[in-house]
Write an enzyme that holds these catalytic residues in place. Sequence first.
Site, PDB file in Angstrom:
ATOM      1  N   GLY A 314       0.862  -1.123  -0.018  1.00 57.12           N
ATOM      2  CA  GLY A 314      -0.018   0.053  -0.110  1.00 57.12           C
ATOM      3  C   GLY A 314       0.794   1.097   0.121  1.00 57.12           C
ATOM      4  N   GLU A 315       0.346   2.105   0.491  1.00 54.54           N
ATOM      5  CA  GLU A 315       1.063   3.735   0.769  1.00 54.54           C
ATOM      6  C   GLU A 315       1.206   4.271  -0.732  1.00 54.54           C
ATOM      7  OE1 GLU A 315       4.751   3.168   2.238  1.00 54.54           O
ATOM      8  OE2 GLU A 315       4.322   2.075   4.206  1.00 54.54           O
ATOM      9  N   GLY A 316       0.682   3.811  -1.866  1.00 58.53           N
ATOM     10  CA  GLY A 316       0.927   4.160  -3.138  1.00 58.53           C
ATOM     11  C   GLY A 316       2.498   3.597  -3.724  1.00 58.53           C
TER      12      GLY A 316
END
Length: 350
Positions: A314-316
């Site tokens: 996640g997080e980008g």
Amino acid sequence: MQVTLKPIKSIDQAWSERAAIRQQSLTKPAGSLGVLEALAIQLAGHQGCECPSIVLPWISVFAADHGIAQQGVSAYPAVVTAEMVKNFSAGGAAITVLARAHQAAFEVVDVGVLADVAPLKNLVSNRVAAGTFDFSVQPAMTPDMLQSALHAGEQAVARALAAGADVFVGGEMGIGNTSSAAAMIAQLCAQPVAPLVGLGTGINAAQKAHKIVLIEQALQLHAAQMTNPMAVLRCVGGLEIAALVGAYFACAQHGLTMVIDGVIACAAALVVCQTAPQAQAWMVFGHRSVEPAQMAVFKALKAQPVLDLQMRLGEGSGAMMAVGVLKMACVLHQNMATFEQAGVSHGDES
């Protein structure tokens, strides 16, 4: 619940066509750069020029907590969301390392972390509430909470546009958010829950079974209210997912390329595409996560991810990895010699 939408900006097909013609003139067999050719052509239509470029990527990581986390659906306690926001601010997270590597603008946006950790460097405090409600017993958000979270996403894109960003990456952080994503995707794709639930942060078999039952029960509980994609988002989504939805709508309305990350971001993208299908033309799906629910989104949208690195952070982070590929697609498209310039014969010449 419906959302009032501004018109989605049209892709400049004339420039896409000119970029496609240029691809055919470069010193390589036609189609030999595969997806890189398609990306360059797509970006040409986005940017309204024959040779697009990526100079300033923008990353907004939206952070919020989830009431469902108190039901034991994650391997980590809810306090980790706030701790990771501090890590983002300090530059120690994967996405911040990638941001520096790409000379990208970075911010973390608090839309609903349990603890208010402001002020911090690179933190935008846009708090809607101290997390969502537990969607296993009540809707995750009120209508006002949803609208405020959507607006937080719109504001992030406004900041990106004001800075001159040419690509937007939306990241997320929120313990429990794979439960929201799986619930949303199951409902929006009319799929059974069990095959869509993955390991998330690394839960064990018992936790996974518990997570499946909770989501199934929640979908039954809210079935009468979930009459459209935005209602699904309100009932079982998260504040950070709603912020992503708002950001993606704004990108499509203003004509800013967005690179979609993993399963959480894909849940948000699915809401956008089912509400305004033309918005998908502004999306690049960055990577294939190991979370199984993401594959249901790709199938529903007939989308192909750029990368498959077996990531699930996640997080980008996966989207930011794909930005590097987009950059190379642009560089090749712009800087390779044409057959005429290089004095190289075309493959179809006798």
